[in-house]
Design an enzyme around this catalytic site. Structure first.
Site, PDB file in Angstrom:
ATOM      1  N   ASP A   1      -0.618   0.323   5.204  1.00 22.73           N
ATOM      2  CA  ASP A   1      -0.926   0.048   6.610  1.00 22.73           C
ATOM      3  C   ASP A   1      -2.420   0.213   6.875  1.00 22.73           C
ATOM      4  OD1 ASP A   1       1.869  -0.258   7.387  1.00 22.73           O
ATOM      5  OD2 ASP A   1       2.013   1.898   7.068  1.00 22.73           O
TER       6      ASP A   1
ATOM      7  N   TYR B   1      -0.251   3.932   1.905  1.00 20.67           N
ATOM      8  CA  TYR B   1      -1.645   3.523   2.105  1.00 20.67           C
ATOM      9  C   TYR B   1      -1.788   2.081   2.587  1.00 20.67           C
ATOM     10  CZ  TYR B   1      -2.525   7.735  -0.598  1.00 20.67           C
ATOM     11  OH  TYR B   1      -2.555   9.030  -1.037  1.00 20.67           O
TER      12      TYR B   1
ATOM     13  N   GLU C   1       2.023  -3.872  -0.127  1.00 14.67           N
ATOM     14  CA  GLU C   1       1.433  -5.146   0.307  1.00 14.67           C
ATOM     15  C   GLU C   1      -0.024  -5.303  -0.115  1.00 14.67           C
ATOM     16  OE1 GLU C   1       2.291  -6.310   4.330  1.00 14.67           O
ATOM     17  OE2 GLU C   1       0.391  -7.360   4.565  1.00 14.67           O
ATOM     18  N   ASP C   2      -0.832  -4.276   0.135  1.00 12.56           N
ATOM     19  CA  ASP C   2      -2.266  -4.435  -0.102  1.00 12.56           C
ATOM     20  C   ASP C   2      -2.571  -4.643  -1.590  1.00 12.56           C
ATOM     21  OD1 ASP C   2      -4.973  -4.476   0.890  1.00 12.56           O
ATOM     22  OD2 ASP C   2      -5.245  -2.531  -0.057  1.00 12.56           O
ATOM     23  N   SER C   3      -2.084  -3.742  -2.449  1.00 11.67           N
ATOM     24  CA  SER C   3      -2.375  -3.877  -3.882  1.00 11.67           C
ATOM     25  C   SER C   3      -1.668  -5.095  -4.470  1.00 11.67           C
ATOM     26  CB  SER C   3      -1.968  -2.611  -4.642  1.00 11.67           C
ATOM     27  OG  SER C   3      -0.578  -2.359  -4.527  1.00 11.67           O
TER      28      SER C   3
ATOM     29  N   GLN D   1     -10.715   0.962  -2.435  1.00 13.82           N
ATOM     30  CA  GLN D   1     -10.278  -0.426  -2.519  1.00 13.82           C
ATOM     31  C   GLN D   1     -11.169  -1.247  -3.445  1.00 13.82           C
ATOM     32  OE1 GLN D   1     -10.144  -1.434   1.692  1.00 13.82           O
ATOM     33  NE2 GLN D   1      -7.915  -1.360   1.681  1.00 13.82           N
TER      34      GLN D   1
ATOM     35  N   ARG E   1       2.197  -2.176  -5.898  1.00 13.02           N
ATOM     36  CA  ARG E   1       3.277  -1.828  -4.977  1.00 13.02           C
ATOM     37  C   ARG E   1       2.893  -2.247  -3.552  1.00 13.02           C
ATOM     38  NH1 ARG E   1       2.545   4.757  -4.066  1.00 13.02           N
ATOM     39  NH2 ARG E   1       1.451   4.513  -2.068  1.00 13.02           N
TER      40      ARG E   1
END
Length: 395
Positions: free
Chosen positions: A28, A26, A262-264, A244, A260
């Site tokens: 990307d 998720y 990048e985003d979170s 999000q 985990r």
């Protein structure tokens, strides 16, 4: 800033095309969506997001159809009305995906060449500051692409953070959030933990350790199909996949967050709560370099903030790039640093998971992580840096 633009651009919104290829997670789509939305909502850019698999957006941002961002399928075969003869003013290829050839050729034909960026993956490595913004001329077309690197230092592109983040957090009601998810009120001395991980994480070992702890622990698992479980004062609660914005609220509601990718990972840092990162595994173990680069930067900052001066020698030892090796534990601070780095490594597959040692470090880590978050927020965010970078080239 708009007055500095050419008359042509000053009369209409800046058009921006973002290209995203979803690999197998998720992150990307999540990063691209956050950037697209922020450019549209906060800067008034006319943003189109080309994405080869838009399905993750339905989970990450269920309201994306109502946003000012246009979501378009990846142009494998450009339809007749595609903008291949009118490229955007700013073109962002994300994570080294390759633009459709016809689009690149149209960029080369444009009288006013677009600002072309490659938004790369996040890294805490030192070279990010050295290479951020570097130009890369096209081998045979009259185009120049610039590398834009997210990062933690002031010489990097920065991190994504919305202008309304603090406002949303101040308005957050933790009790109402728990009630909406069907969770009981927080018990006295309860440790609430969120868990968002890849399948390779040693979740079974973690839950076994948590079940033996001497305090109430509630483990919240967004997007999990696991059955709820209770053993004594320990319980697990599967939750639906959260958007999000709701995921931000989950991080605020918890005392420790396992994240985990990048985003979170970035959102956990904005939350200012102790967190554990499972990095996306890469070939040739390249992810270990990134993991230790972050640990080194993170420990250096929180160590400088929190370690008593009498622990100076321990702090220097802890800041050795080889954070994976055991440190002496001569002082409480040295012991805490050892527990944190050892636990992060074990969570990523190296060594034994020692929850009691990590839990003992949490009181010190809680205040240190809050200061880490505040220090990061003082830096210019990624969208703002990107806008300024582009405006300087659109004059």
């Amino acid at each position: 800033m708009m007055n500095a633009l050419s008359p042509y651009l000053a009369t209409r919104p800046i058009r921006c095309d973002i290209f995203c290829v979803v690999v197998d997670n998720y992150g990307d789509a999540g990063v691209c969506w956050r950037l697209a939305r922020q450019l549209a909502e906060e800067y008034g850019w006319q943003v189109r997001l080309y994405i080869d698999n838009p399905a993750p957006l339905d989970l990450l941002a269920p309201d994306h159809a109502q946003s000012p961002v246009t979501v378009a399928p990846w142009p494998h075969l450009l339809p007749p009305d595609a903008p291949h003869d009118s490229p955007a003013d700013v073109v962002i290829e994300t994570f080294a995906c390759t633009l459709p050839e016809v689009y690149t050729e149209a960029m080369a034909r444009s009288e006013k060449k677009p600002v072309w960026l490659n938004l790369d993956y996040l890294s805490a490595e030192d070279w990010v500051g050295e290479l951020h913004g570097m130009p890369s001329p096209h081998p045979h077309l009259p185009l120049v692409k610039h590398f834009f690197f997210p990062g933690f230092g002031k010489r990097s592109g920065g991190l994504l953070r919305e202008a309304d983040y603090d406002t949303r957090r101040q308005a957050f009601d933790a009790a109402a959030f728990r009630a909406q998810l069907g969770l009981p009120e927080k018990a006295p001395n309860e440790l609430t933990i969120s868990l968002f991980s890849y399948p390779t994480a040693p979740v079974a070992q973690l839950t076994q350790a948590l079940a033996q702890a001497d305090r109430p622990i509630r483990l919240l698992q967004p997007g999990s199909n696991a059955a709820a479980f209770t053993q004594g004062a320990f319980s697990t609660h599967p939750l639906p996949f959260l958007s999000q914005s709701r995921f931000d609220e989950l991080l605020w509601a918890c005392d420790v967050n396992f994240v985990r990718g990048e985003d979170s990972f970035v959102r956990a840092q904005w939350a200012g709560k102790p967190f554990v990162w499972q990095i996306y595994p890469q070939a040739d173990d390249a992810h270990w370099v990134k993991l230790d680069a972050f640990l080194h930067r993170y420990m250096r900052k929180i160590g400088a903030d929190d370690a008593p001066q009498s622990f100076e020698s321990d702090r220097r030892e802890c800041l050795n790039p080889l954070l994976g090796r055991a440190v002496s534990g001569k002082s409480p601070w040295g012991t805490a640093i050892d527990a944190i780095s050892t636990f992060w490594h074990a969570w990523n597959g190296k060594g034994e998971l020692n929850w009691p040692a990590f839990a003992a470090a949490l009181p010190a880590l809680a205040s240190a992580t809050q200061r880490w978050s505040v220090a990061l927020a003082d830096q210019t965010n990624l969208a703002s840096n990107l806008v300024q970078f582009c405006l300087e080239r659109l004059k």
